[in-house]
Design a protein around this motif. Structure first.
Motif, PDB file in Angstrom:
ATOM      1  N   LYS A   1       0.883  -1.252  -0.398  1.00 54.64           N
ATOM      2  CA  LYS A   1      -0.584   0.013  -0.068  1.00 54.64           C
ATOM      3  C   LYS A   1       1.459   1.685   0.009  1.00 54.64           C
ATOM      4  CE  LYS A   1      -4.239  -1.545   1.587  1.00 54.64           C
ATOM      5  NZ  LYS A   1      -4.323  -2.443   3.244  1.00 54.64           N
ATOM      6  N   THR A   2       2.157   1.164  -0.581  1.00 52.31           N
ATOM      7  CA  THR A   2       2.796   2.193  -0.427  1.00 52.31           C
ATOM      8  C   THR A   2       3.750   2.488  -1.161  1.00 52.31           C
ATOM      9  OG1 THR A   2       5.076   1.187   1.321  1.00 52.31           O
ATOM     10  CG2 THR A   2       2.609   2.358   2.757  1.00 52.31           C
ATOM     11  N   ILE A   3       4.864   3.647  -1.635  1.00 50.62           N
ATOM     12  CA  ILE A   3       5.784   3.328  -2.040  1.00 50.62           C
ATOM     13  C   ILE A   3       7.033   4.596  -1.805  1.00 50.62           C
ATOM     14  CG2 ILE A   3       4.706   4.911  -3.806  1.00 50.62           C
ATOM     15  CD1 ILE A   3       6.139   3.919  -5.664  1.00 50.62           C
ATOM     16  N   SER A   4       8.005   4.480  -1.778  1.00 52.85           N
ATOM     17  CA  SER A   4       9.026   5.325  -1.215  1.00 52.85           C
ATOM     18  C   SER A   4      10.213   5.634  -2.623  1.00 52.85           C
ATOM     19  CB  SER A   4       9.701   4.378  -0.119  1.00 52.85           C
ATOM     20  OG  SER A   4       8.881   4.099   1.146  1.00 52.85           O
ATOM     21  N   LEU A   5      10.891   6.824  -2.215  1.00 50.34           N
ATOM     22  CA  LEU A   5      11.953   7.448  -3.008  1.00 50.34           C
ATOM     23  C   LEU A   5      13.023   8.092  -2.025  1.00 50.34           C
ATOM     24  CD1 LEU A   5       9.694   9.963  -5.073  1.00 50.34           C
ATOM     25  CD2 LEU A   5       9.507   7.792  -5.993  1.00 50.34           C
ATOM     26  N   SER A   6      13.937   8.420  -2.329  1.00 53.00           N
ATOM     27  CA  SER A   6      14.795   9.369  -1.877  1.00 53.00           C
ATOM     28  C   SER A   6      15.359  10.515  -3.372  1.00 53.00           C
ATOM     29  CB  SER A   6      16.027   8.518  -2.151  1.00 53.00           C
ATOM     30  OG  SER A   6      16.116   6.468  -1.462  1.00 53.00           O
ATOM     31  N   VAL A   7      15.349  11.627  -2.104  1.00 51.75           N
ATOM     32  CA  VAL A   7      14.989  12.970  -3.361  1.00 51.75           C
ATOM     33  C   VAL A   7      15.657  13.588  -2.653  1.00 51.75           C
ATOM     34  CG1 VAL A   7      13.282  14.200  -3.917  1.00 51.75           C
ATOM     35  CG2 VAL A   7      12.497  12.418  -3.982  1.00 51.75           C
ATOM     36  N   LYS A   8      16.482  13.961  -3.251  1.00 52.51           N
ATOM     37  CA  LYS A   8      17.414  15.335  -2.429  1.00 52.51           C
ATOM     38  C   LYS A   8      16.664  16.928  -3.484  1.00 52.51           C
ATOM     39  CE  LYS A   8      22.642  16.629  -2.194  1.00 52.51           C
ATOM     40  NZ  LYS A   8      23.601  16.808  -2.587  1.00 52.51           N
ATOM     41  N   ARG A   9      17.157  17.722  -2.076  1.00 56.79           N
ATOM     42  CA  ARG A   9      16.608  19.276  -3.298  1.00 56.79           C
ATOM     43  C   ARG A   9      17.649  19.664  -3.584  1.00 56.79           C
ATOM     44  NH1 ARG A   9      13.155  22.052   0.136  1.00 56.79           N
ATOM     45  NH2 ARG A   9      13.295  21.228   2.027  1.00 56.79           N
ATOM     46  N   LEU A  10      17.134  19.872  -4.879  1.00 53.67           N
ATOM     47  CA  LEU A  10      18.257  20.751  -6.364  1.00 53.67           C
ATOM     48  C   LEU A  10      18.072  22.260  -5.257  1.00 53.67           C
ATOM     49  CD1 LEU A  10      19.664  20.703  -7.929  1.00 53.67           C
ATOM     50  CD2 LEU A  10      17.333  20.783  -9.710  1.00 53.67           C
ATOM     51  N   GLU A  11      19.215  22.695  -4.824  1.00 49.90           N
ATOM     52  CA  GLU A  11      19.543  24.283  -4.843  1.00 49.90           C
ATOM     53  C   GLU A  11      21.121  24.984  -5.680  1.00 49.90           C
ATOM     54  OE1 GLU A  11      19.258  25.916  -1.076  1.00 49.90           O
ATOM     55  OE2 GLU A  11      18.558  24.331  -0.611  1.00 49.90           O
ATOM     56  N   TYR A  12      20.581  25.026  -6.461  1.00 49.39           N
ATOM     57  CA  TYR A  12      21.761  25.727  -6.949  1.00 49.39           C
ATOM     58  C   TYR A  12      21.639  27.418  -7.497  1.00 49.39           C
ATOM     59  CZ  TYR A  12      19.222  25.785 -11.252  1.00 49.39           C
ATOM     60  OH  TYR A  12      18.261  25.823 -12.258  1.00 49.39           O
ATOM     61  N   LYS A  13      23.209  27.595  -7.135  1.00 53.34           N
ATOM     62  CA  LYS A  13      22.870  29.251  -7.814  1.00 53.34           C
ATOM     63  C   LYS A  13      23.744  29.960  -8.996  1.00 53.34           C
ATOM     64  CE  LYS A  13      24.441  31.318  -3.613  1.00 53.34           C
ATOM     65  NZ  LYS A  13      23.688  31.270  -2.931  1.00 53.34           N
TER      66      LYS A  13
ATOM     67  N   GLU B   1      21.187  34.344  -8.418  1.00 56.81           N
ATOM     68  CA  GLU B   1      20.329  33.871  -7.244  1.00 56.81           C
ATOM     69  C   GLU B   1      20.269  32.844  -7.628  1.00 56.81           C
ATOM     70  OE1 GLU B   1      16.341  36.900  -8.167  1.00 56.81           O
ATOM     71  OE2 GLU B   1      17.925  36.633  -9.879  1.00 56.81           O
ATOM     72  N   THR B   2      19.624  31.981  -5.870  1.00 58.02           N
ATOM     73  CA  THR B   2      18.903  30.615  -5.366  1.00 58.02           C
ATOM     74  C   THR B   2      18.329  30.226  -6.167  1.00 58.02           C
ATOM     75  OG1 THR B   2      19.918  31.113  -3.413  1.00 58.02           O
ATOM     76  CG2 THR B   2      19.044  29.218  -3.666  1.00 58.02           C
ATOM     77  N   VAL B   3      18.822  29.241  -6.811  1.00 55.47           N
ATOM     78  CA  VAL B   3      17.661  28.455  -7.998  1.00 55.47           C
ATOM     79  C   VAL B   3      16.714  27.176  -7.017  1.00 55.47           C
ATOM     80  CG1 VAL B   3      16.755  27.845 -10.120  1.00 55.47           C
ATOM     81  CG2 VAL B   3      18.320  29.463  -9.496  1.00 55.47           C
ATOM     82  N   LEU B   4      16.229  27.055  -7.108  1.00 50.12           N
ATOM     83  CA  LEU B   4      15.374  26.067  -5.778  1.00 50.12           C
ATOM     84  C   LEU B   4      14.021  24.774  -7.226  1.00 50.12           C
ATOM     85  CD1 LEU B   4      13.805  27.412  -3.091  1.00 50.12           C
ATOM     86  CD2 LEU B   4      16.046  26.735  -3.342  1.00 50.12           C
ATOM     87  N   GLY B   5      14.925  23.332  -6.866  1.00 52.30           N
ATOM     88  CA  GLY B   5      14.753  22.644  -8.344  1.00 52.30           C
ATOM     89  C   GLY B   5      12.411  22.945  -8.224  1.00 52.30           C
ATOM     90  N   VAL B   6      12.055  22.747  -8.658  1.00 53.67           N
ATOM     91  CA  VAL B   6      10.323  23.076  -8.421  1.00 53.67           C
ATOM     92  C   VAL B   6      10.415  21.345  -7.762  1.00 53.67           C
ATOM     93  CG1 VAL B   6       8.114  22.451  -9.562  1.00 53.67           C
ATOM     94  CG2 VAL B   6      10.028  24.328  -9.936  1.00 53.67           C
ATOM     95  N   CYS B   7      10.342  20.118  -8.438  1.00 49.40           N
ATOM     96  CA  CYS B   7       9.455  18.691  -8.053  1.00 49.40           C
ATOM     97  C   CYS B   7      10.498  19.134  -6.700  1.00 49.40           C
ATOM     98  CB  CYS B   7       9.704  18.414  -8.965  1.00 49.40           C
ATOM     99  SG  CYS B   7       8.656  16.580  -8.740  1.00 49.40           S
ATOM    100  N   SER B   8      11.661  18.860  -6.706  1.00 53.64           N
ATOM    101  CA  SER B   8      12.708  18.020  -5.584  1.00 53.64           C
ATOM    102  C   SER B   8      12.029  18.737  -4.414  1.00 53.64           C
ATOM    103  CB  SER B   8      14.022  17.969  -5.823  1.00 53.64           C
ATOM    104  OG  SER B   8      14.209  19.685  -5.760  1.00 53.64           O
ATOM    105  N   ASN B   9      12.108  20.491  -4.502  1.00 56.34           N
ATOM    106  CA  ASN B   9      12.235  21.132  -3.217  1.00 56.34           C
ATOM    107  C   ASN B   9      10.030  20.401  -3.029  1.00 56.34           C
ATOM    108  OD1 ASN B   9      13.748  23.372  -1.771  1.00 56.34           O
ATOM    109  ND2 ASN B   9      14.141  22.809  -4.683  1.00 56.34           N
ATOM    110  N   HIS B  10       9.221  20.256  -3.299  1.00 58.82           N
ATOM    111  CA  HIS B  10       7.651  19.876  -3.297  1.00 58.82           C
ATOM    112  C   HIS B  10       8.101  19.134  -2.979  1.00 58.82           C
ATOM    113  CE1 HIS B  10       3.861  18.456  -3.766  1.00 58.82           C
ATOM    114  NE2 HIS B  10       3.727  17.732  -4.702  1.00 58.82           N
ATOM    115  N   ILE B  11       8.994  17.906  -2.795  1.00 56.90           N
ATOM    116  CA  ILE B  11       8.503  16.286  -1.657  1.00 56.90           C
ATOM    117  C   ILE B  11       9.527  16.982  -1.261  1.00 56.90           C
ATOM    118  CG2 ILE B  11       9.589  14.058  -2.474  1.00 56.90           C
ATOM    119  CD1 ILE B  11       9.543  14.622  -5.233  1.00 56.90           C
TER     120      ILE B  11
END
Length: 300
Positions: A94-106, A112-122
């Motif tokens: 009944k579950t599923i798991s992910l390993s996700v690194k928050r994407l953040e770069y200049k 400017e600091t840019v945040l990855g849309v999907c990785s930050n959402h997760i």
């Protein structure tokens, strides 16, 4: 895996599509790295009950981030390798798991600091939050059915995700129709020990299943190779070059590589020199392994 094998397998693909995603819920969101590690990497578990989503180890799912891009269009989905077995972390399907690194770069131009849309959402999800899921997709990274196979896994960073699924299936679960009796050998590259994802579990499995699981780490900023330089994954593999080459010759040895695309060059370098030492051209041998369905690569 040969074609006939993959045809026999019931491989689920695109049960949910972007125009009609499955809406799951976040169950838990745990920090995977320890103090001193760069960045933020999470193990995130989603509830799949109430839907038809099923998957196999080695597949990926799409996550559709909410909101719109700068052109006013819905955000495109991003694919993530699944980190859990087909039965999920709780063993109840009944579950599923992910390993996700928050994407953040200049930003290279504006600074400017840019945040990855999907990785930050997760990475920002809290238990109970909804998440749109598509898929599953992928046939490249599936495990062979042979329980006596040799499975060589080469991972950097969150590229460990599919191999966590493999190892949990092999050693943490019990199955009426599958008991792994072969050799699973993981080469795992990270910058610092604090960034070694799933470290306690991996070390415990290696201790408990010495006969069937080997774990070799390459910690680039904390270990040195024989030349006194940084220890990368290909340097660690080079220490076992002869043994690995012998294993590559076996018809039931499968090699899997997952992580950032940059890792491929170092591995290719190791393979070229090891093949040459054994009087073979790597490109030719690689082609042969691919045609036999024994060389599996998923990099991003």
């Amino acid at each position: 895996m040969t074609q006939s094998q993959s045809e026999k397998k019931d491989i689920p693909v695109n049960i949910y599509r972007p125009n009609n995603p499955f809406v799951g819920k976040c169950i838990s969101n745990e920090v995977l790295v320890r103090p001193g590690a760069q960045g933020d990497t999470r193990h995130v578990k989603f509830d799949l009950s109430g839907g038809d989503l099923r998957y196999l180890e080695g597949q990926s799912i799409g996550i559709v981030p909410p909101g719109e891009d700068k052109n006013g269009k819905p955000h495109k989905l991003r694919l993530y390798s699944i980190a859990s077995t087909r039965h999920g972390d709780d063993g109840d399907d009944k579950t599923i798991s992910l390993s996700v690194k928050r994407l953040e770069y200049k930003h290279p131009e504006t600074g400017e600091t840019v945040l990855g849309v999907c990785s930050n959402h997760i990475c920002d999800l809290k238990p109970g939050d909804e998440v749109k899921i598509t898929g599953p997709v992928g046939k490249e990274m599936l495990l062979p059915d042979d329980p006596t196979a040799t499975i060589i896994m080469i991972a950097t960073g969150t590229g460990i995700a599919p191999f966590r699924a493999f190892l949990w299936r092999m050693f943490k679960e019990t199955h009426p129709d599958y008991k792994f009796k072969g050799l699973a050998w993981l080469f795992f590259g990270v910058p610092t020990d604090s960034a070694l994802l799933y470290k306690p579990d991996l070390e415990w499995l290696a201790y408990k299943h010495k006969k069937h699981f080997r774990l070799d780490k390459a910690i680039s900023r904390e270990q040195k190779n024989e030349k006194g330089e940084k220890m990368y994954i290909q340097n660690r593999m080079a220490e076992y070059a002869d043994e690995l080459w012998d294993l590559f010759q076996k018809p039931n040895t499968h090699t899997y590589m997952c992580g950032l695309r940059g890792m491929e060059d170092g591995i290719a370098e190791f393979m070229v020199s090891t093949a040459a030492k054994n009087g073979t051209e790597w490109k030719v041998f690689e082609k042969q392994m691919k045609s036999e369905g024994r060389w599996h690569v998923e990099t991003y």
